[in-house]
Design an enzyme around this catalytic site. Structure first.
Site, PDB file in Angstrom:
ATOM      1  CB  ILE A 103      -1.765   5.476   4.696  1.00 32.34           C
ATOM      2  CG1 ILE A 103      -1.685   5.604   6.217  1.00 32.34           C
ATOM      3  CG2 ILE A 103      -1.400   6.779   4.007  1.00 32.34           C
ATOM      4  CD1 ILE A 103      -0.283   5.598   6.740  1.00 32.34           C
TER       5      ILE A 103
ATOM      6  CB  CYS B  77      -0.173   7.209  -4.045  1.00 38.73           C
ATOM      7  SG  CYS B  77       1.518   6.809  -3.674  1.00 38.73           S
TER       8      CYS B  77
ATOM      9  CE1 TYR C 299       0.868  -0.357   4.531  1.00 45.08           C
ATOM     10  CE2 TYR C 299       0.501   1.987   4.143  1.00 45.08           C
ATOM     11  CZ  TYR C 299       1.001   0.962   4.937  1.00 45.08           C
ATOM     12  OH  TYR C 299       1.620   1.270   6.108  1.00 45.08           O
ATOM     13  CB  CYS C 300       1.681   3.996  -1.637  1.00 44.36           C
ATOM     14  SG  CYS C 300       0.566   4.036  -3.042  1.00 44.36           S
ATOM     15  NE  ARG C 301       3.019   9.976  -0.831  1.00 46.36           N
ATOM     16  CZ  ARG C 301       3.816  10.669  -1.631  1.00 46.36           C
ATOM     17  NH1 ARG C 301       3.353  11.124  -2.789  1.00 46.36           N
ATOM     18  NH2 ARG C 301       5.047  10.904  -1.297  1.00 46.36           N
TER      19      ARG C 301
END
Lengths: 220, 220
Positions: free
Chosen positions: B208, B184, B178-180
């Site tokens: 997130i 993203c 996962y990232c932003r």
DNA sequence: CAAATAATCAATAAATCAATTGAATAAACC
DNA sequence: GGTTTATTCAATTGATTTATTGATTATTTG
């Protein structure tokens, strides 16, 4: 061709801009009560028909409202329940952060609140009271709005007709009055009248908007 | 002097207008990751310093961000978690309703998604998988953002350094990157790389931002 | 205390938005 | 089919918003 992140934010910002006008917010708040044709919306918002129409189309382009033709009227409505959540959240954030907002909110109903013996009820308090069957719940909005959906167990007593319905209301139980939401004056008017006549009354301040935004059920 | 409802909506609309500009949304999204000084924000958004500063002050007047001085830098941050909820909801509504939004979103990562064997995970799926201990969770954002807060149990593997960390990753367990958030690209890049190297990998698409917006806990 | 750095302020021009006006549609009624 | 009603469209004008530029203000550093 790669799509830039910025393009996405630009599209997203259309939505923000749609919310960035007081008249459009007023239109949305009215639509949060019930669907309505242009003329009614214009009247309620103090806009000319043409101007209201243009604002409504702005909202439509942003996907916040939809319209259908009914005979010769165009009936607008909020696209879905999330729009209501968006409005409620916007308002919540504003109340916390905009000093000026707080100042205005404080003044809007200052007179009434002074005479209010008890603080307005929160949603949690109201839910508890309803579960215990401890209160009589009064929807003091116009009948058309009541019929479009109201809190479970609520009686309809539009402010205009409240006077003639007093004999039907209990004097030995607390009454809780609610209307549209914090911007709506009906519950203030109703509470004042009832208090003057010796009823025990409190207001559910947030009103039907917050109730719906919280995903709680309404009945028709 | 009575305050009109319209005055309230006008004040509220300031908030809407603050959200009504793509650059400001980009700034907010960056701030949703971590607080940052003006120069960094300007760089990340492709704005001149002066222009970024003015947008940030616009956001500050609307109560969406706050600033504190740290040495010779002004460090901006989101006022509170509700701002994040507001952004997330805005985006959610936009994705559902703005046809153009959908079109762009579809194209943004079209290449990657084609090669993706499995659909991205939803938050509910991820939570279940984590409870069961069924997956290895990978935060592929830069280390600074990881340190500012990440999902419980997540390992940090910035995309830039991912290649050198491959030996530490399990080949017999599913990896979730996962990232932003949906805008993203990091998790896309990471998933592509891992897939090429024979790992089982899925993405937690929302990232997130949604996790925090849902009120779920992060660890530092 | 002077120089350098980080950010803000002020003024301008271009772009966008909003309210008004009068004309144009679209559906219903006679 | 012509008239009425409800709404939208199009053009205009004034107001707001945005990006740019260069000057100005704080703060640290030498």
């Amino acid at each position: 061709m790669p799509v830039s992140r910025q393009e996405l934010f630009d599209v997203l910002s259309q939505l923000g801009r749609a919310l960035g006008n007081g008249h459009r917010l007023a239109l949305l708040e009215h639509l949060a009560q019930k669907e309505a044709p242009v003329e009614e919306l214009a009247g309620a918002s103090g806009l000319s028909i043409a101007n209201a129409s243009q604002h409504l189309q702005h909202l439509r382009r942003a996907g916040l409202v939809t319209a259908r033709r009914d005979g010769r009227q165009m009936v607008y409505r909020l696209t879905d329940e999330r729009i209501l959540r968006l409005l409620t959240l916007l308002q919540e954030v504003a109340e916390t952060h905009l000093a000026e907002m707080e100042r205005l909110m404080g003044r809007l109903f200052a007179d009434d609140d002074a005479g209010e013996a008890l603080e307005p009820m929160t949603r949690a308090e109201l839910q508890r009271a309803l579960e215990e069957g401890a209160v009589t719940l009064l929807d003091v909005r116009p009948n058309a709005e009541y019929q479009a959906g109201h809190l479970p167990g609520a009686l309809n007593a539009p402010v205009a007709e409240l006077e003639s319905m007093l004999s039907a209301l209990p004097r030995d139980r607390e009454i809780v009055a609610y209307c549209r939401g914090v911007y709506c004056a009906f519950s203030h008017d109703a509470a004042r009248l009832l208090r003057e006549r010796g009823f025990q009354v409190r207001r559910y301040q947030a009103g039907i908007l917050e109730w719906r935004a919280a995903g709680l059920p309404l009945v028709d």
